[in-house]
Design an enzyme around this catalytic site. Structure first.
Site, PDB file in Angstrom:
ATOM      1  N   LEU A  19       0.832  -1.207   0.000  1.00 31.42           N
ATOM      2  CA  LEU A  19       0.000   0.000   0.000  1.00 31.42           C
ATOM      3  C   LEU A  19       0.866   1.257   0.000  1.00 31.42           C
ATOM      4  O   LEU A  19       0.561   2.239  -0.666  1.00 31.42           O
ATOM      5  CB  LEU A  19      -0.964   0.008   1.196  1.00 31.42           C
ATOM      6  CG  LEU A  19      -1.947   1.184   1.200  1.00 31.42           C
ATOM      7  CD1 LEU A  19      -2.832   1.174  -0.041  1.00 31.42           C
ATOM      8  CD2 LEU A  19      -2.817   1.194   2.450  1.00 31.42           C
ATOM      9  N   ASN A 122       2.704   4.472  18.658  1.00 30.13           N
ATOM     10  CA  ASN A 122       3.548   5.263  17.766  1.00 30.13           C
ATOM     11  C   ASN A 122       2.880   5.479  16.411  1.00 30.13           C
ATOM     12  O   ASN A 122       3.523   5.863  15.445  1.00 30.13           O
ATOM     13  CB  ASN A 122       4.908   4.587  17.585  1.00 30.13           C
ATOM     14  CG  ASN A 122       5.726   4.694  18.858  1.00 30.13           C
ATOM     15  OD1 ASN A 122       5.595   5.651  19.621  1.00 30.13           O
ATOM     16  ND2 ASN A 122       6.557   3.706  19.119  1.00 30.13           N
ATOM     17  N   CYS A 527       6.301   4.106   7.164  1.00 28.35           N
ATOM     18  CA  CYS A 527       6.380   2.929   8.023  1.00 28.35           C
ATOM     19  C   CYS A 527       7.684   2.966   8.806  1.00 28.35           C
ATOM     20  O   CYS A 527       8.663   3.531   8.343  1.00 28.35           O
ATOM     21  CB  CYS A 527       6.376   1.669   7.170  1.00 28.35           C
ATOM     22  SG  CYS A 527       4.912   1.532   6.151  1.00 28.35           S
ATOM     23  N   GLU A 616       6.802  10.146  24.883  1.00 28.07           N
ATOM     24  CA  GLU A 616       5.892   9.318  24.083  1.00 28.07           C
ATOM     25  C   GLU A 616       5.407   8.068  24.793  1.00 28.07           C
ATOM     26  O   GLU A 616       4.407   7.482  24.407  1.00 28.07           O
ATOM     27  CB  GLU A 616       6.537   8.966  22.747  1.00 28.07           C
ATOM     28  CG  GLU A 616       6.635  10.173  21.869  1.00 28.07           C
ATOM     29  CD  GLU A 616       6.668   9.838  20.403  1.00 28.07           C
ATOM     30  OE1 GLU A 616       6.469   8.686  20.027  1.00 28.07           O
ATOM     31  OE2 GLU A 616       6.908  10.779  19.634  1.00 28.07           O
ATOM     32  N   HIS A 705      11.055  21.538   8.680  1.00 29.96           N
ATOM     33  CA  HIS A 705      10.168  20.771   7.802  1.00 29.96           C
ATOM     34  C   HIS A 705       9.841  21.513   6.522  1.00 29.96           C
ATOM     35  O   HIS A 705       9.305  20.941   5.595  1.00 29.96           O
ATOM     36  CB  HIS A 705       8.858  20.445   8.524  1.00 29.96           C
ATOM     37  CG  HIS A 705       9.085  19.571   9.713  1.00 29.96           C
ATOM     38  ND1 HIS A 705       9.422  20.083  10.938  1.00 29.96           N
ATOM     39  CD2 HIS A 705       9.069  18.226   9.851  1.00 29.96           C
ATOM     40  CE1 HIS A 705       9.577  19.075  11.777  1.00 29.96           C
ATOM     41  NE2 HIS A 705       9.370  17.952  11.155  1.00 29.96           N
TER      42      HIS A 705
END
Ligand code: GLN
Ligand code: ZN
Length: 768
Positions: A19, A122, A527, A616, A705
């Site tokens: 995908l 995550n 990913c 996190e 960014h």
């Protein structure tokens, strides 16, 4: 008797990341939408086939989406922010991508939706933006088409729908003015630190849309029922959070109004934690069933028993017994005891499932070569399906390998630096003799095609170790030369030799296993392949010294050593099966402490220990947080405890939301902390201003960014703002994160401006 089984969701990236590649080719306009969808539906079909092959009782439909479930749902509800007005000419496939990426064919570029962490995972979801005058214009035809595709498989179906209240809880209201601020920092989601909202939105104001959504959900359920769907999995994971009374009350009202009188059965699903205080509320909602995740219960808690005790006697309980977040094989014997007990009370009202969606684990173990020490101990998504069905059919087996899982454990006493910051800082300033507001960068420089090609060749054995080292040294030399030319005060080696800030260290430490295909979706087509902690952690050799030493030899300027901190390594890895996170974190901290020590011996005077993912791993419920902070802070301090008085320890965090944790950040006691401030504006400094911060800070002056060259005024405003709170002696100037995703031309242009701006301010400060 076989117990009913189902899963809450399956990884949608595909076993070979089909995908991801299909999306990226489509975005580059290399394939047509029809070709793209063909590839996507092939993954959808193989996910269904996996469930059929394993023999689960219900086929799960609707979990498969092209980018993110919350995004898809928002688009189907017609929640398209005003700046995307050109989306009206797109179909829903392209609308999703437009909202997620800020660009689409024949549409103007606008700021993408924000994204943020999905609970404590995550994975990142896109935050829907509701206008205060939001109206909904629902179109679920894509979902119905998906149901029709599934129907050809002739299985009983269960359709997944994000719950009404979870959807609102995760959305935020953005009015026009804020929307133009968002627009200002057009952001590509292209690096690991793209999530500035650490907390879920949870804006109570979104509750005003409940009444508008109820008829839409009712109609959706009617349509599914008409299509012969038997069950709807209504995902309401916010039921595991500390909910304000307004949200609790809304649950009762919403599900009362959505009650079904036909054959369609609603199953409310909760995961990632126990129901806690919401137990009573959840069991009594007027629906057919409830799903709970037992894998996050604390040892000896038996919360599932409380749920069974309180569950009304007509309701289904779906017990999430297979841990959907762990890569380890289940202890089926132990789980079978739970199943037996539950079955005594529930009989055929008991269903078995995975705790949460399997989205959070890699797809299939069968293509991996697993080392002998962990052979037979792992289970990825495909293997978990088999475990589930085995458990339901009573076909359990003893996994000998699991029983002897825990190796020796070492308990470590966490150390910290003996001297106070003021004393250390004074010694450091005398030694380094840096100018006021010194300039530096966060660590990485562009990961060029040449770097990636060299690493790929080396990994394939086409480039020798020596040649690879030469290639990387050439990159380091280039980075040093550029930084000297730019006039930066403290240099970095540029991290050319690192693919990823965690994987690099995991590959050099003992106790990790790196899978080849263990990819997990982080967001959209991105990913990650988290390393797996399989044993005690130790550091057989120095990991970074040769590179930093080499960089250090190339100029007279100070070069910062660059390490990843223990909390970040842990939070971006799969933890071991039988260790507490605290224990593992301290072991990692000990390895990093030894590295700090070796760097120092090699003459490195400033060492940065990155903690990009420091918060996190924060537990979802407030009551569990102090314990986390305790070991996280101790672990960080332990790493720096080998630093001498005049060795300066830096840390870096990619976010800025310190409202609720500045005390813990302060307790880390790094000499210098560099943070993101350019995107969050000066809000962050406000927190520092109100609460005070004793050590030195480098607020990020521009957003790495963005490919655009930052303007001098914008950068200046960050430093001017910071100077109101932080004395010039304790202020540094740097970008807001590493530069690895930029190219050299953009990097040089931005840093030229940065150095120029710092020099101007410095001159003014010296004159004053
Ligand atoms: N030192 C790392 C870099 O510059 C930090 C990355 C991060 O914070 N995500 O790339
Ligand atoms: Zn960062």
């Amino acid at each position: 008797m076989t117990i009913q089984t189902h899963i809450l969701g399956y990884p949608r990236i595909g076993a070979k990341r089909e995908l991801k590649f299909a999306c990226e080719a489509y975005w580059k306009n290399e394939t047509s939408q029809t070709e793209f969808l063909e590839k996507a539906y092939a993954v959808e079909a193989s996910n269904w086939q996996a469930q059929i092959d394993a023999g689960t009782s219900l086929l799960t439909v609707g979990d498969f989406v092209l980018y993110d479930s919350i995004l898809t749902h928002a688009v189907r509800l017609g929640v398209i922010p005003a700046r995307f007005h050109e989306a009206s000419k797109l179909n829903q496939i392209d609308q999703q991508f437009y909202l997620a990426r800020g660009r689409a064919p024949n549409c103007s570029d606008v700021a993408a939706l924000e994204m943020t962490k999905w609970f404590d995972t995550n994975y990142h979801y896109l935050v829907p933006e509701l206008d205060s005058a939001q109206t909904f214009n629902a179109d679920f035809s894509e979902l119905y088409a998906q149901v029709d595709r599934a129907k050809t498989l002739k299985q009983p179906l269960k359709v997944v729908v994000p719950g009404l209240l979870t959807f609102l809880y995760l959305s935020r209201i953005v009015d026009q003015q804020q929307s133009s601020e968002v627009q200002d920092h057009h952001k590509e989601h292209d690096c690991e630190c793209g999530h500035e909202h650490a907390e879920l939105a949870a804006d109570k104001a979104t509750l005003q849309f409940v009444d508008a959504l109820i008829p839409i959900y009712a109609k959706l359920f009617d349509e599914l029922s008409a299509r012969g769907v038997e069950y709807v999995q209504v995902d309401e994971p916010i039921l595991v959070l500390d909910l304000a009374p307004e949200w609790q009350a809304a649950f009762e009202r919403v599900y009362h109004l959505l009650q079904r009188r036909d054959a369609l059965k609603l199953i409310i699903t909760t995961y990632f934690e126990t129901l806690g205080e919401n137990l009573n509320l959840a069991v009594n909602l007027p629906v057919a069933g409830l799903h709970i995740d037992i894998s996050r219960e604390k040892a000896g808690e038996f919360f599932w028993k409380k749920v069974i005790d309180q569950l009304p006697s007509h309701k289904i309980l779906s017990l999430g017994v297979i841990n959907g977040r762990s890569v380890w094989a289940s202890d089926l014997v132990k789980l079978d005891e739970i199943v037996q007990t539950a079955q005594k009370t529930l009989a055929d009202r008991l269903w078995l499932s995975t705790g949460c969606s399997l989205l959070h684990v890699p797809v299939d173990l069968s293509s991996e070569t697993v080392p002998s020490n962990i052979d037979g101990k792992l289970a990825f998504a495909r293997q978990k399906l088999d475990e589930l069905v085995a458990l339901a059919s009573g076909n359990i087996y003893v996994n000998e390998k699991l029983s002897k899982a825990a190796e020796h454990s070492f308990d470590l006493v966490a150390q910290s630096r003996p001297e106070a910051f003021e004393i250390r800082f004074k010694a450091q300033q005398e030694k380094f003799n840096l100018p006021l507001i010194p300039t530096t960068t966060i660590g990485s420089f562009p990961q060029t095609t040449e770097i990636r090609a060299a690493r790929a060749a080396w990994n394939k054995g086409q480039l020798s170790d020596a040649d690879y080292e030469t290639a990387m040294k050439k990159e380091i030399a280039y980075a040093i030369e550029q930084q000297v030319a730019l006039g930066l005060d403290v240099l970095v080696h540029g991290e050319a030799e690192r693919t990823d800030m965690v994987e690099y260290f995991a590959s050099l430490l003992d106790g990790f296993w790196l899978s080849k295909f263990g990819w997990v979706q982080s967001y959209g087509s991105r990913c990650v392949r988290p390393p797996i902690i399989v044993a005690d952690i130790s550091r057989p050799n120095a990991m970074t010294v040769k590179w930093i030493e080499y960089a250090n030899s190339l100029s007279d300027k100070i070069v910062k050593g660059m390490l990843t901190g223990p909390v970040t390594i842990l939070n971006w890895s799969f933890p071991p099966a039988h260790r507490t996170r605290r224990e593992v974190c301290l072991q990692l901290a000990e390895a990093i402490r030894l590295e700090v020590s070796d760097l120092q011996t090699a003459g490195v005077e400033i060492i940065q220990i990155d903690e990009a993912a420091f918060r996190e791993g924060l537990p979802l419920r407030k009551a569990d947080r102090p314990e986390y902070w305790d070991w996280a802070v101790k672990s960080f301090k332990h790493c720096s405890s080998s630093a001498k008085l005049d060795t300066q320890i830096h840390t870096h965090m990619c976010y800025s939301d310190f409202k609720d944790c500045l005390a813990e950040i302060t307790a880390m006691d790094a000499d210098v902390i560099t943070i993101e401030t350019s995107r969050s504006g000066l809000q962050l400094l406000e927190v520092f201003h109100q609460q005070g911060y004793p050590n030195a800070i480098g607020p990020g002056v521009y957003d790495i960014h963005s490919p655009r060259t930052p303007s001098s005024e914008n950068m200046r405003s960050v430093i001017d703002g910071a100077l109101k709170t932080i004395p010039a002696e304790r202020l540094w100037v740097n970008p807001d994160c590493g530069l690895k995703t930029r190219n050299w031309a953009e990097t040089k242009a931005a840093l030229t401006e940065l150095v120029k701006m710092a020099k101007e301010i410095r001159k003014e400060l010296e004159a004053a």
